[in-house]
Structure formats: structure tokens, C-alpha cells
Enzyme design. Structure first.
Site, PDB file in Angstrom:
ATOM      1  CB  CYS A   3     -47.374 -49.111 -52.970  1.00  0.00           C
ATOM      2  SG  CYS A   3     -48.772 -48.239 -52.263  1.00  0.00           S
ATOM      3  CG  ASP A  29     -58.751 -50.392 -41.746  1.00  0.00           C
ATOM      4  OD1 ASP A  29     -58.202 -49.311 -42.010  1.00  0.00           O
ATOM      5  OD2 ASP A  29     -58.186 -51.301 -41.084  1.00  0.00           O
ATOM      6  CG  ASN A  85     -54.025 -41.078 -39.565  1.00  0.00           C
ATOM      7  OD1 ASN A  85     -54.527 -40.169 -38.915  1.00  0.00           O
ATOM      8  ND2 ASN A  85     -54.370 -42.338 -39.400  1.00  0.00           N
ATOM      9  CB  THR A  93     -49.124 -47.439 -40.722  1.00  0.00           C
ATOM     10  OG1 THR A  93     -50.466 -47.721 -41.108  1.00  0.00           O
ATOM     11  CG2 THR A  93     -49.094 -46.998 -39.265  1.00  0.00           C
ATOM     12  CG  HIS A  96     -51.586 -45.511 -52.136  1.00  0.00           C
ATOM     13  ND1 HIS A  96     -51.295 -46.135 -53.334  1.00  0.00           N
ATOM     14  CD2 HIS A  96     -52.798 -44.913 -52.316  1.00  0.00           C
ATOM     15  CE1 HIS A  96     -52.260 -45.904 -54.211  1.00  0.00           C
ATOM     16  NE2 HIS A  96     -53.196 -45.166 -53.618  1.00  0.00           N
ATOM     17  CG  HIS A  98     -54.944 -44.423 -46.308  1.00  0.00           C
ATOM     18  ND1 HIS A  98     -53.572 -44.408 -46.459  1.00  0.00           N
ATOM     19  CD2 HIS A  98     -55.176 -44.524 -44.980  1.00  0.00           C
ATOM     20  CE1 HIS A  98     -53.002 -44.519 -45.267  1.00  0.00           C
ATOM     21  NE2 HIS A  98     -53.948 -44.579 -44.352  1.00  0.00           N
ATOM     22  CG  HIS A 100     -58.673 -44.012 -41.837  1.00  0.00           C
ATOM     23  ND1 HIS A 100     -58.372 -45.286 -41.398  1.00  0.00           N
ATOM     24  CD2 HIS A 100     -57.485 -43.413 -42.081  1.00  0.00           C
ATOM     25  CE1 HIS A 100     -57.047 -45.443 -41.377  1.00  0.00           C
ATOM     26  NE2 HIS A 100     -56.488 -44.320 -41.780  1.00  0.00           N
TER      27      HIS A 100
HETATM   28  P1  5GP Z   1     -52.940 -45.329 -41.513  1.00  0.00           P
HETATM   29  O1  5GP Z   1     -52.463 -45.803 -40.169  1.00  0.00           O
HETATM   30  O2  5GP Z   1     -51.809 -45.297 -42.522  1.00  0.00           O
HETATM   31  O3  5GP Z   1     -53.718 -44.071 -41.485  1.00  0.00           O
HETATM   32  O4  5GP Z   1     -53.986 -46.413 -41.985  1.00  0.00           O
HETATM   33  C1  5GP Z   1     -53.656 -47.591 -42.643  1.00  0.00           C
HETATM   34  C2  5GP Z   1     -54.848 -48.486 -42.502  1.00  0.00           C
HETATM   35  O5  5GP Z   1     -54.743 -49.509 -43.467  1.00  0.00           O
HETATM   36  C3  5GP Z   1     -54.973 -49.179 -41.143  1.00  0.00           C
HETATM   37  O6  5GP Z   1     -56.224 -48.839 -40.565  1.00  0.00           O
HETATM   38  C4  5GP Z   1     -54.851 -50.664 -41.462  1.00  0.00           C
HETATM   39  O7  5GP Z   1     -55.707 -51.456 -40.670  1.00  0.00           O
HETATM   40  C5  5GP Z   1     -55.234 -50.716 -42.920  1.00  0.00           C
HETATM   41  N1  5GP Z   1     -54.601 -51.763 -43.689  1.00  0.00           N
HETATM   42  C6  5GP Z   1     -53.275 -52.044 -43.744  1.00  0.00           C
HETATM   43  N2  5GP Z   1     -53.040 -53.035 -44.603  1.00  0.00           N
HETATM   44  C7  5GP Z   1     -54.242 -53.405 -45.116  1.00  0.00           C
HETATM   45  C8  5GP Z   1     -54.641 -54.391 -46.082  1.00  0.00           C
HETATM   46  O8  5GP Z   1     -53.835 -55.128 -46.647  1.00  0.00           O
HETATM   47  N3  5GP Z   1     -55.981 -54.465 -46.349  1.00  0.00           N
HETATM   48  C9  5GP Z   1     -56.899 -53.637 -45.755  1.00  0.00           C
HETATM   49  N4  5GP Z   1     -58.176 -53.794 -46.098  1.00  0.00           N
HETATM   50  N5  5GP Z   1     -56.547 -52.697 -44.854  1.00  0.00           N
HETATM   51  C10 5GP Z   1     -55.238 -52.573 -44.537  1.00  0.00           C
HETATM   52 ZN    ZN Z   2     -49.423 -46.883 -53.897  1.00  0.00          ZN
END
Ligand code: 5GP
Ligand code: ZN
Length: 112
Positions: A3, A29, A85, A93, A96, A98, A100
């Protein structure tokens, strides 16, 4: 467990940290969608908002305390948005949980 956010939480993958304590970490991010775009996560693995229970919800409340603190420290006095999300249709995506924290521009509503 494979993860990426667990790996960020334990330091295996580097990140630009803005806050850390025993249970929570916040970092910028990689692909910011606003001038300020921070992700706030629990260090423990919780997959999504669908997996919050009475056993793990204290860390989610604490995440909102951290968000309030960051909003003051980063002077987000013009406002901000917190986005979680969840699942495929919610656009999640990284599996885990999170939150924003986005700020620095007028954000459209409703989200697309
Ligand atoms: P989701 O689409 O799941 O709500 O948001 C995942 C977020 O994680 C995205 O905005 C993406 O840019 C960010 N993200 C994905 N991988 C990494 C990473 O390795 N480091 C950082 N800092 N952000 C990440
Ligand atoms: Zn995790």
C-alpha cells in the site's frame, strides 16, 4: 501489505510532509489540483470511508483536528475544501483512506 500510503506513513516512500504525529501524517499531493493540496491520512491502514467503525473512528476525528490546525498554520482563511473519495464511483484511486485538503482558488461545486 503493498500500500503506497502505508509506505509513505512508515517512511519507505518519501513525501513532502507538512504534519506528523503518532497516528496521522499529512503531506503534499504529487499532482496538486489546487495551489494548496495536502493529503491527510491515518498511519494505520483503513481502506476507505466504508471501513470506519467504532474501533477506528477516533483517528478520523483526529484527522479533522489536524485539518483545522493546518488551516490555521497555513493561513487558509479564505476557506478550503476537504474531499474524501470512496470506492470506484467516488473516484478513489489509492485504497488507504485519505482526506484531500484543497485551498488557494475558488473551487467549483457541485464536484463533477
Ligand atoms: P484519490 O484519487 O484516491 O482520492 O487520491 C489519491 C491522491 O494521491 C491523488 O491526488 C494522487 O495525486 C495522490 N498520490 C498518489 N500517489 C502518490 C504518492 O506516491 N505521493 C503523493 N504525495 N501523492 C500521491
Ligand atoms: Zn495502507
Amino acid at each position: 501489505m503493498d500500500c503506497i500510503f502505508c509506505k509513505i506513513a512508515n517512511g519507505e516512500i518519501p513525501s513532502k510532509k507538512v504534519y506528523e504525529d503518532d497516528t496521522v501524517i499529512a503531506f503534499y499531493d504529487l499532482e496538486p489540483q489546487a495551489p494548496t493540496h495536502i493529503l491527510v491520512i491515518p498511519k494505520q491502514h483503513i481502506t476507505s470511508a466504508a471501513d470506519i467503525t467504532s474501533e477506528n473512528s477516533a483517528v478520523i476525528a483526529h484527522i479533522y483536528e489536524v485539518i483545522a490546525k493546518l488551516s490555521k498554520d497555513l493561513k487558509l482563511e479564505n476557506g478550503f475544501r476537504v474531499v474524501n473519495n470512496c470506492g470506484e464511483d467516488g473516484g478513489q484511486t489509492v485504497m488507504h483512506i485519505h482526506f484531500h485538503l484543497m485551498a488557494g482558488r475558488k473551487l467549483a461545486w457541485p464536484a463533477g
